[in-house]
Design a protein around this motif. Structure first.
Motif, PDB file in Angstrom:
ATOM      1  N   PRO A  44       2.271 -16.158   2.137  1.00 61.01           N
ATOM      2  CA  PRO A  44       1.384 -14.997   2.233  1.00 61.01           C
ATOM      3  C   PRO A  44       1.264 -14.268   0.896  1.00 61.01           C
ATOM      4  N   VAL A  45       0.124 -13.627   0.670  1.00 61.77           N
ATOM      5  CA  VAL A  45      -0.053 -12.867  -0.565  1.00 61.77           C
ATOM      6  C   VAL A  45       0.387 -11.412  -0.393  1.00 61.77           C
ATOM      7  N   LEU A  46       0.610 -10.996   0.832  1.00 65.17           N
ATOM      8  CA  LEU A  46       1.102  -9.644   1.068  1.00 65.17           C
ATOM      9  C   LEU A  46       2.556  -9.702   1.518  1.00 65.17           C
ATOM     10  N   LEU A  49      -3.843  -3.010  -4.090  1.00 65.76           N
ATOM     11  CA  LEU A  49      -2.617  -3.810  -4.088  1.00 65.76           C
ATOM     12  C   LEU A  49      -2.698  -4.973  -5.082  1.00 65.76           C
ATOM     13  N   ALA A  50      -3.878  -5.590  -5.192  1.00 70.62           N
ATOM     14  CA  ALA A  50      -4.045  -6.734  -6.097  1.00 70.62           C
ATOM     15  C   ALA A  50      -3.924  -6.327  -7.555  1.00 70.62           C
ATOM     16  N   VAL A  51      -4.313  -5.102  -7.878  1.00 69.98           N
ATOM     17  CA  VAL A  51      -4.224  -4.632  -9.262  1.00 69.98           C
ATOM     18  C   VAL A  51      -2.844  -4.039  -9.551  1.00 69.98           C
ATOM     19  N   ARG A  65       8.946  -2.745   6.592  1.00 70.85           N
ATOM     20  CA  ARG A  65       8.766  -1.510   7.360  1.00 70.85           C
ATOM     21  C   ARG A  65       8.480  -0.324   6.436  1.00 70.85           C
ATOM     22  N   GLU A  66       8.955  -0.396   5.188  1.00 73.57           N
ATOM     23  CA  GLU A  66       8.775   0.715   4.262  1.00 73.57           C
ATOM     24  C   GLU A  66       7.734   0.477   3.175  1.00 73.57           C
ATOM     25  N   THR A  67       7.490  -0.782   2.810  1.00 74.67           N
ATOM     26  CA  THR A  67       6.653  -1.050   1.639  1.00 74.67           C
ATOM     27  C   THR A  67       5.622  -2.155   1.875  1.00 74.67           C
ATOM     28  N   VAL A  68       4.649  -2.184   0.965  1.00 73.74           N
ATOM     29  CA  VAL A  68       3.638  -3.236   0.935  1.00 73.74           C
ATOM     30  C   VAL A  68       3.449  -3.614  -0.526  1.00 73.74           C
ATOM     31  N   GLN A  69       3.350  -4.911  -0.801  1.00 70.85           N
ATOM     32  CA  GLN A  69       3.131  -5.372  -2.165  1.00 70.85           C
ATOM     33  C   GLN A  69       2.308  -6.656  -2.155  1.00 70.85           C
ATOM     34  N   SER A 118       3.049   6.556   0.719  1.00 73.91           N
ATOM     35  CA  SER A 118       2.200   6.777  -0.461  1.00 73.91           C
ATOM     36  C   SER A 118       0.813   6.177  -0.249  1.00 73.91           C
ATOM     37  N   LEU A 119       0.773   4.970   0.312  1.00 67.67           N
ATOM     38  CA  LEU A 119      -0.522   4.339   0.590  1.00 67.67           C
ATOM     39  C   LEU A 119      -1.299   5.134   1.630  1.00 67.67           C
ATOM     40  N   ALA A 120      -0.593   5.608   2.648  1.00 72.75           N
ATOM     41  CA  ALA A 120      -1.252   6.404   3.695  1.00 72.75           C
ATOM     42  C   ALA A 120      -1.843   7.677   3.096  1.00 72.75           C
ATOM     43  N   ALA A 121      -1.105   8.326   2.208  1.00 75.56           N
ATOM     44  CA  ALA A 121      -1.594   9.554   1.577  1.00 75.56           C
ATOM     45  C   ALA A 121      -2.750   9.267   0.627  1.00 75.56           C
ATOM     46  N   LEU A 122      -2.720   8.119  -0.029  1.00 76.19           N
ATOM     47  CA  LEU A 122      -3.795   7.747  -0.961  1.00 76.19           C
ATOM     48  C   LEU A 122      -5.123   7.554  -0.233  1.00 76.19           C
TER      49      LEU A 122
END
Length: 167
Positions: free
Chosen positions: A85-87, A36-38, A91-95, A48-52
């Motif tokens: 917060p840095v995150l 996420l940081a990169v 419900r759908e995304t994380v950044q 997508s994150l779950a699949a990764l």
């Protein structure tokens, strides 16, 4: 000094208010933070994150694992109590939000190494390059993460080599 500091060049290091963070628990917590940081250009869909990170699990199990890892990550980096917060989590995304109180060595390295006409900036970039990206870090069963890590490592190595040549 930034509240959260991440060093991804060389061995993974993270600190909160100048103190090393040791409460990540699992390698995937650190791997998610590094990813996420990169990859800050856009929000990442949870599926997508779950699949990764959990390619061998069912969708529902992978999403549950992601929720657990996100919870651990937020706790480890003190994100729940942070004024900014840095995150950014929906419900759908994380950044990863660079507007948060954070410093990431890869961001500084890329900024400094991109200033080809400034020898001081190039020297500072080279000094930040403590070693290969996520040196010695791996997680099992995540071939897409491994591929991403290798491509990122190679890109950063080329930037470091170019900076050294320009100096």
């Amino acid at each position: 000094m930034a509240r959260l500091s991440l060093s991804l060049l060389g061995a993974f290091q993270a600190s909160l208010d100048g103190k090393p963070i040791t409460s990540f628990g699992f390698a995937k917590v650190r791997a998610l933070l590094a990813f996420l940081a990169v990859e800050i250009d856009h929000p990442h869909r949870r599926e997508s994150l779950a699949a990764l990170f959990w390619p061998d699990q069912s969708d529902s199990a992978a999403r549950k694992s992601l929720r657990n890892v996100l919870s651990r990550l937020r706790k480890a980096i003190g994100d729940r109590d942070a004024a900014t917060p840095v995150l950014r989590i929906t419900r759908e995304t994380v950044q990863f939000d660079v507007a948060g109180d954070c410093w990431v060595d890869t961001h500084a390295f890329l900024d400094l190494s991109g200033d080809a006409g400034n020898a001081q900036h190039l020297a500072e970039a080279v000094a930040l390059y403590r070693g290969e990206f996520l040196e010695g870090f791996s997680i099992r069963g995540c071939p897409d993460f491994d591929d991403w890590s290798i491509l990122t490592r190679e890109h950063l190595q080329r930037r470091a080599s170019s900076a050294l040549q320009q100096l």
